[in-house]
Design an enzyme around this catalytic site. Structure first.
Site, PDB file in Angstrom:
ATOM      1  N   ASP A  39       0.813  -1.239   0.009  1.00  0.00           N
ATOM      2  CA  ASP A  39       0.127   0.014  -0.092  1.00  0.00           C
ATOM      3  C   ASP A  39       0.890   1.190  -0.061  1.00  0.00           C
ATOM      4  O   ASP A  39       1.877   1.353   0.551  1.00  0.00           O
ATOM      5  CB  ASP A  39      -0.965   0.056   1.037  1.00  0.00           C
ATOM      6  CG  ASP A  39      -2.138  -1.034   1.019  1.00  0.00           C
ATOM      7  OD1 ASP A  39      -2.469  -1.157  -0.230  1.00  0.00           O
ATOM      8  OD2 ASP A  39      -2.959  -1.117   1.910  1.00  0.00           O
ATOM      9  N   ASP A  83      -7.298  -0.986  -4.780  1.00  0.00           N
ATOM     10  CA  ASP A  83      -8.399  -0.552  -3.745  1.00  0.00           C
ATOM     11  C   ASP A  83      -9.104   0.660  -4.533  1.00  0.00           C
ATOM     12  O   ASP A  83     -10.450   0.521  -4.489  1.00  0.00           O
ATOM     13  CB  ASP A  83      -7.653   0.021  -2.448  1.00  0.00           C
ATOM     14  CG  ASP A  83      -7.297  -1.191  -1.689  1.00  0.00           C
ATOM     15  OD1 ASP A  83      -7.400  -2.276  -1.667  1.00  0.00           O
ATOM     16  OD2 ASP A  83      -6.158  -0.670  -1.034  1.00  0.00           O
TER      17      ASP A  83
END
Length: 240
Positions: free
Chosen positions: A162, A179
Site C-alpha cells: 500500500d 483498492d
C-alpha cells in the site's frame, strides 16, 4: 412429524433450486446467444483487466524500487506512504490470520464472477469487472514475496503493498491502486442500481396511470347501455 417437516423443507429447497436453475439457463441463453452483446461483454472485461492489472503491478514495481518510504505526490492532498498491509482493503483485519484475510478477500471475487456470468448490462459489467480485477490484484500481490530494493523494515510476506494516503484526513487509511479500482467499480454498480430503480419506478407509475380501474370500466359500460338517444322534436305541419 419431524421427519415430515424435514421432508417438506427438502422438497421446497429442491423445487426452488430447479426454478433457479431454469431461470439461470434462460438468462445464460439470452446473453450468450446474442453475438453482439457477447462481443461487447468480453471486450469490457478484457479492457478492465488490462487497465487494472497493468496499472496495479507497474505501480507496485515502482514502489518496490523507491528510495524513500514517504514523500508528497500532490502537496496537501496526496502523499506516498509505503507500508505492508497484512489486512484487507484500507487496513481492515490487519492483525488477523492470513487464511481468514485470503478468505474475506476472495468473497467479492467469487460474487463478481457470478454477477459477470449472468449480467446483461454494460454499466454493471464495467463496475463488477473493476471490483473483480481489483480484488484479484490484491490477492496476487499478497501471494508474492518480494524485497524492497532500497527500503528496509517493510515486509511483503502475506502483505499487500500500500502507498497512497490523504494527509488532510486524520489517521487516514493507506491504500493502493487495486483498492481505488474496487471503489470506482462499486460506484458504477451503485449508479446502475439507482438507474434500474428509477426506471422500474417510472415504469410502474406509467402502468398505474394507463391502467384504468375495473370499477370505472364497468360503470362506463353501464352508462353506455342506459344512454338514451336524443329525442327528436316532432315536425308540425301547419295547414294554410
Amino acid at each position: 412429524m419431524i421427519k415430515q417437516f424435514f421432508s417438506n423443507v427438502y422438497e421446497g429447497i429442491k423445487h426452488y433450486s430447479n426454478y433457479l436453475w431454469e431461470l439461470s439457463k434462460k438468462q445464460l441463453i439470452k446473453i450468450y446467444l446474442n453475438k453482439k452483446h457477447l462481443i461487447w461483454k468480453i471486450s469490457i472485461i478484457l479492457i478492465c483487466a488490462f487497465i487494472v492489472l497493468l496499472t496495479s503491478f507497474l505501480t507496485r514495481n515502482s514502489i518496490l524500487n523507491a528510495t524513500q518510504s514517504y514523500w508528497e505526490l500532490i502537496p496537501g492532498f496526496l502523499v506516498i506512504n509505503i507500508t505492508g498491509n497484512t489486512g484487507v482493503s484500507f487496513g481492515t483485519l490487519g492483525d488477523s490470520n492470513p487464511s481468514l484475510v485470503y478468505f474475506v478477500q476472495s468473497i467479492p471475487i467469487v460474487l463478481g464472477f457470478f454477477v459477470l456470468l449472468f449480467s446483461s448490462n454494460y454499466l454493471l459489467d464495467i463496475g463488477v469487472s473493476l471490483v473483480f480485477f481489483g480484488g484479484l490484484s490484491n490477492i496476487i500481490d499478497r501471494s508474492i514475496v518480494d524485497n524492497y530494493k532500497y527500503l528496509s523494515g517493510i515486509s511483503t510476506n502475506n502483505a499487500v503493498v500500500d502507498y497512497f494516503q490523504f494527509p488532510f484526513i486524520k489517521n487516514s487509511a493507506i491504500f493502493n491502486f487495486p483498492d481505488t479500482f474496487v471503489i470506482i467499480g462499486m460506484i458504477f454498480v451503485g449508479i446502475q442500481i439507482i438507474i434500474s430503480f428509477v426506471k422500474d419506478y417510472k415504469k410502474e407509475k406509467d402502468s398505474e396511470e394507463n391502467k384504468k380501474p375495473i370499477k370505472d370500466v364497468v360503470l362506463d359500460e353501464e352508462r353506455n347501455k342506459t344512454k338514451k338517444e336524443p329525442i327528436k322534436k316532432p315536425i308540425v305541419i301547419q295547414k294554410s
